[in-house]
Design an enzyme around this catalytic site. Sequence first.
Site, short mmCIF file in Angstrom:
data_model
loop_
_atom_site.label_atom_id
_atom_site.label_comp_id
_atom_site.label_asym_id
_atom_site.label_seq_id
_atom_site.Cartn_x
_atom_site.Cartn_y
_atom_site.Cartn_z
N SER A 68 0.80 -1.23 0.00
CA SER A 68 0.00 0.00 0.00
C SER A 68 0.84 1.28 0.00
O SER A 68 0.27 2.37 -0.08
CB SER A 68 -0.95 0.01 1.21
N LYS A 71 0.20 3.89 -2.61
CA LYS A 71 -0.71 5.03 -2.47
C LYS A 71 0.03 6.35 -2.28
O LYS A 71 -0.61 7.42 -2.32
CB LYS A 71 -1.68 4.77 -1.33
N SER A 128 -5.86 3.80 4.56
CA SER A 128 -5.33 3.07 3.41
C SER A 128 -6.42 2.35 2.64
O SER A 128 -6.24 1.23 2.15
CB SER A 128 -4.26 2.06 3.87
#
Length: 392
Positions: A68, A71, A128
């Site tokens: 993640s 991102k 997230s």
Amino acid sequence: MRRLVLLTSIIFSVLILPLTVFGEENEEDKVDEELNMAPDTQSAILIERDTGKLLFDKNAHEKLPPASMTKVMTLLLIMEALDEGKIDKDETIRISERAASMGGSQIFLEAGEEMTVHDLLKGVAIASGNDASVALAERIAGSEKAFVEQMNEKAKTLELENTQFQNATGLPADNHYSTAHDMAIMAKALLKYQSVTDYTSIYEDYLRKGEENEFWLVNTNKLVKFYPGVDGLKTGYTNEAKYCLTATAENDNMRVIAVVMGADTTKERNANISSMLDYAFNHFETKNLYEKGETITALELLKAEDESIDVVTSESVSTIHRKGEEDKDVSVSVNMKSDLSLPIQQGDQVGELVIKNKDGKPLSKTSLIVENDAQKASYLTLFKRTMRHMVN
């Protein structure tokens, strides 16, 4: 288009300033490769944000799944879209079935639900949320696939040679990879948008406050609460990537970026990041030269509606030195582009500010941009201007 007449000099006068900076590399200046601040990771890096100065690295160019931390790039494109007016924080987005179907970490959006960009951004930055990421990607680019193309194009613009994205979330996918070095460069670019930390620094918040489906947001980056000065940026975890974190912290006007990839536990991940932050703040300090948006010079445009337009820094400009190091001379030079054509849009790069050491070695380069639009002058404006010059 015709070449503009620039009444500003192409090369700005060089100023010699008594500043404390890194000079030509010597034994004291080199990164101490024997330091082992990230023993529990596959790769790691520590840089100072303004200068990009490397303070520590471990296998920083090794290609690994970023999970993640992907991102960080997603947030960068979101912040760019906000800055350019392509989206607005108060705008409401209708959630697609595809966005609502995202697995992994999520804020449990439902197909057909409507949520503001502001709240979706909180869902990405704090929790997230994969669903929130895809919803924003679809709004900005029309589809996640098109958004991913923009992500990869941005990676090329940032000269990231070891990064390739397949989605906007970091969910496992073939040929989806990055490096600690590239993640740090993405974070450096993201932090140009200072408002991003208004989101990434939040430890807990709520979505749909007071409604039946109220959702409690808790930051996946626990250092936001437990390490003074940490105000971002993005965690990551998958079975393949293990525990990852791109973190940033500010202390005494110095901002640093630390990245770890491939830690076995969250405890090890956070301990390694904390160790790197401690090292940066205990051994280094910076001196600010220019704030973001500070006027450096002006373009005098004879054929523009406005004859003069301010040229400003695109980000803050600093020098970095070891604590206790003696002062050294640096020079500041401004190189303006010689071939510009109207119209010029707000934010367009028109030059470069270069900081050099006493031996002429560049220490940092910062883009110079125009503060406002510059449009072609109307015939009436040109006539009045000509008559004014004739009278004078």
